[in-house]
Design a protein around this motif. Structure first.
Motif, PDB file in Angstrom:
ATOM      1  N   ASN A   4     -24.542  -7.509  18.120  1.00 45.45           N
ATOM      2  CA  ASN A   4     -23.126  -7.584  17.753  1.00 45.45           C
ATOM      3  C   ASN A   4     -22.414  -6.398  18.394  1.00 45.45           C
ATOM      4  OD1 ASN A   4     -20.700  -8.264  16.469  1.00 45.45           O
ATOM      5  ND2 ASN A   4     -21.170  -6.937  14.736  1.00 45.45           N
ATOM      6  N   CYS A   5     -21.666  -6.669  19.445  1.00 44.66           N
ATOM      7  CA  CYS A   5     -21.068  -5.587  20.237  1.00 44.66           C
ATOM      8  C   CYS A   5     -19.714  -5.175  19.668  1.00 44.66           C
ATOM      9  CB  CYS A   5     -20.940  -6.014  21.693  1.00 44.66           C
ATOM     10  SG  CYS A   5     -22.548  -6.257  22.486  1.00 44.66           S
ATOM     11  N   ASP A   6     -19.775  -4.493  18.541  1.00 45.47           N
ATOM     12  CA  ASP A   6     -18.580  -3.855  18.001  1.00 45.47           C
ATOM     13  C   ASP A   6     -18.749  -2.346  18.162  1.00 45.47           C
ATOM     14  OD1 ASP A   6     -20.442  -3.173  16.108  1.00 45.47           O
ATOM     15  OD2 ASP A   6     -19.459  -4.196  14.435  1.00 45.47           O
ATOM     16  N   CYS A   7     -17.921  -1.584  17.490  1.00 44.50           N
ATOM     17  CA  CYS A   7     -17.923  -0.131  17.703  1.00 44.50           C
ATOM     18  C   CYS A   7     -19.240   0.517  17.290  1.00 44.50           C
ATOM     19  CB  CYS A   7     -16.764   0.493  16.915  1.00 44.50           C
ATOM     20  SG  CYS A   7     -16.216   2.077  17.584  1.00 44.50           S
ATOM     21  N   ARG A   8     -19.990  -0.113  16.375  1.00 46.24           N
ATOM     22  CA  ARG A   8     -21.245   0.473  15.900  1.00 46.24           C
ATOM     23  C   ARG A   8     -22.348   0.422  16.953  1.00 46.24           C
ATOM     24  NH1 ARG A   8     -22.174  -2.917  10.578  1.00 46.24           N
ATOM     25  NH2 ARG A   8     -21.467  -4.502  12.068  1.00 46.24           N
ATOM     26  N   ILE A   9     -22.184  -0.406  17.980  1.00 46.15           N
ATOM     27  CA  ILE A   9     -23.213  -0.532  19.008  1.00 46.15           C
ATOM     28  C   ILE A   9     -23.144   0.599  20.032  1.00 46.15           C
ATOM     29  CG2 ILE A   9     -22.002  -1.850  20.793  1.00 46.15           C
ATOM     30  CD1 ILE A   9     -25.454  -2.743  19.339  1.00 46.15           C
ATOM     31  N   LEU A  10     -22.122   1.456  19.916  1.00 48.67           N
ATOM     32  CA  LEU A  10     -21.960   2.547  20.882  1.00 48.67           C
ATOM     33  C   LEU A  10     -23.153   3.503  20.866  1.00 48.67           C
ATOM     34  CD1 LEU A  10     -18.173   3.522  20.679  1.00 48.67           C
ATOM     35  CD2 LEU A  10     -19.406   2.577  22.636  1.00 48.67           C
ATOM     36  N   TYR A  11     -23.748   3.705  19.688  1.00 54.75           N
ATOM     37  CA  TYR A  11     -24.913   4.603  19.630  1.00 54.75           C
ATOM     38  C   TYR A  11     -26.022   4.086  20.533  1.00 54.75           C
ATOM     39  CZ  TYR A  11     -29.264   6.680  18.018  1.00 54.75           C
ATOM     40  OH  TYR A  11     -30.487   7.303  17.982  1.00 54.75           O
ATOM     41  N   LYS A  68     -25.782   2.050  23.044  1.00 58.32           N
ATOM     42  CA  LYS A  68     -25.321   2.102  24.441  1.00 58.32           C
ATOM     43  C   LYS A  68     -25.520   3.491  25.032  1.00 58.32           C
ATOM     44  CE  LYS A  68     -21.280   0.897  27.292  1.00 58.32           C
ATOM     45  NZ  LYS A  68     -21.132   2.128  28.072  1.00 58.32           N
ATOM     46  N   PHE A  69     -25.051   4.514  24.336  1.00 57.45           N
ATOM     47  CA  PHE A  69     -25.157   5.880  24.848  1.00 57.45           C
ATOM     48  C   PHE A  69     -26.622   6.336  24.904  1.00 57.45           C
ATOM     49  CE2 PHE A  69     -20.679   6.665  23.005  1.00 57.45           C
ATOM     50  CZ  PHE A  69     -20.115   6.136  24.152  1.00 57.45           C
ATOM     51  N   TRP A  70     -27.410   5.929  23.905  1.00 59.41           N
ATOM     52  CA  TRP A  70     -28.826   6.331  23.880  1.00 59.41           C
ATOM     53  C   TRP A  70     -29.579   5.719  25.052  1.00 59.41           C
ATOM     54  CZ3 TRP A  70     -33.520   3.683  22.991  1.00 59.41           C
ATOM     55  CH2 TRP A  70     -34.619   4.511  22.767  1.00 59.41           C
ATOM     56  N   LEU A  71     -29.357   4.436  25.314  1.00 58.87           N
ATOM     57  CA  LEU A  71     -30.031   3.778  26.431  1.00 58.87           C
ATOM     58  C   LEU A  71     -29.556   4.315  27.771  1.00 58.87           C
ATOM     59  CD1 LEU A  71     -30.197   0.048  25.227  1.00 58.87           C
ATOM     60  CD2 LEU A  71     -32.098   1.660  25.473  1.00 58.87           C
ATOM     61  N   GLU A  72     -28.302   4.736  27.861  1.00 59.57           N
ATOM     62  CA  GLU A  72     -27.821   5.342  29.109  1.00 59.57           C
ATOM     63  C   GLU A  72     -28.606   6.600  29.448  1.00 59.57           C
ATOM     64  OE1 GLU A  72     -23.686   5.971  28.498  1.00 59.57           O
ATOM     65  OE2 GLU A  72     -23.106   3.934  29.097  1.00 59.57           O
ATOM     66  N   ASP A  73     -29.039   7.338  28.419  1.00 61.52           N
ATOM     67  CA  ASP A  73     -29.815   8.563  28.637  1.00 61.52           C
ATOM     68  C   ASP A  73     -31.301   8.271  28.854  1.00 61.52           C
ATOM     69  OD1 ASP A  73     -27.553  10.099  28.358  1.00 61.52           O
ATOM     70  OD2 ASP A  73     -27.847  10.430  26.210  1.00 61.52           O
ATOM     71  N   VAL A  74     -31.821   7.236  28.189  1.00 58.66           N
ATOM     72  CA  VAL A  74     -33.266   6.993  28.179  1.00 58.66           C
ATOM     73  C   VAL A  74     -33.696   5.975  29.223  1.00 58.66           C
ATOM     74  CG1 VAL A  74     -35.201   6.162  26.777  1.00 58.66           C
ATOM     75  CG2 VAL A  74     -33.459   7.620  25.753  1.00 58.66           C
ATOM     76  N   SER A  75     -32.989   4.836  29.288  1.00 55.26           N
ATOM     77  CA  SER A  75     -33.436   3.760  30.178  1.00 55.26           C
ATOM     78  C   SER A  75     -32.263   2.851  30.527  1.00 55.26           C
ATOM     79  CB  SER A  75     -34.553   2.944  29.506  1.00 55.26           C
ATOM     80  OG  SER A  75     -34.911   1.835  30.306  1.00 55.26           O
ATOM     81  N   GLU A  76     -31.689   3.064  31.688  1.00 55.73           N
ATOM     82  CA  GLU A  76     -30.573   2.231  32.118  1.00 55.73           C
ATOM     83  C   GLU A  76     -31.008   0.792  32.402  1.00 55.73           C
ATOM     84  OE1 GLU A  76     -28.377   3.912  35.300  1.00 55.73           O
ATOM     85  OE2 GLU A  76     -27.661   5.633  34.123  1.00 55.73           O
TER      86      GLU A  76
END
Length: 208
Positions: free
Chosen positions: A95-102, A104-112
């Motif tokens: 569910n891509c609402d504002c709560r999914i930002l965590y 998103k940002f975590w995967l950007e750092d760990v595994s794109e």
């Protein structure tokens, strides 16, 4: 220099103790497999029908959460996984609402590459869109309208600013008008004073 080697039996005992100590923190719905000697765990939660991410061992090195019913991830869920090298969270109804930002940002750092596999299921405006391509403004509830109280403050502040501007303009006009009156009064006094001085000078001249 002599080096002390740990006997094979002792190494096995240490490994067994390590596995026993860590087995208690393995999520009951997942399968945890040790990686080498005290190098972490492969935590396989694939296709377990999970609706939320379970509590994971801090020594998790590989995590498989694909093919579940996950819709979001609570903030801080993965923060303790310092040994993580591989993660798979694909094929979940995110569910891509504002709560999914965590996530998103975590995967950007760990595994794109893992982030690229996260596809939104809801809301309808983001359905089938990759999470990696969505900005904060495109995620539901991240762009929140101003509350009514904030709007009240806005209009109140606007009224106060407008009032201050009007007062400033009126004050400037009053100062200009008062300066003009003072100038006219001085000018009148000057015109009245000049004839009197000329008359006094003429009388003094005649008396001599």
């Amino acid at each position: 220099m002599n080096t002390t080697k740990i006997p094979t039996a002792a190494r096995c005992v240490i490994l067994m103790l390590f596995c026993t100590a860590q087995a208690g923190v393995c999520p009951p719905s997942c399968i945890c497999t040790p990686v080498g000697e005290m190098k972490g765990w492969v935590v396989d939660c694939n296709s377990r029908g999970l609706k939320e991410v379970p509590v994971l061992p801090v020594s998790t090195s590989k995590l498989y959460l694909q093919n579940n019913s996950l819709t979001t991830v609570n903030t801080g869920t993965f923060d303790s996984l310092s040994r993580l090298e591989e993660v798979n969270v694909s094929d979940n109804p995110w569910n891509c609402d504002c709560r999914i930002l965590y996530l998103k940002f975590w995967l950007e750092d760990v595994s794109e590459s893992s982030l690229a596999s996260v596809i939104c299921a809801t809301p309808a405006s983001n359905k089938m869109k990759p999470l990696s391509q969505l900005s904060g403004n495109e995620l539901d509830s991240c762009r929140m309208p101003l509350p009514i109280k904030c709007l009240d403050f806005f209009w109140r502040d606007l009224a106060l600013i407008s009032f201050a501007v009007v007062v400033f303009i009126l004050t400037s006009c009053a100062m200009k008008f008062s300066k003009r009156l003072v100038y006219q009064a001085i000018r009148r006094q000057y015109y009245f004073a000049v004839p009197l001085l000329q008359k006094q000078n003429l009388e003094n001249h005649v008396s001599r």
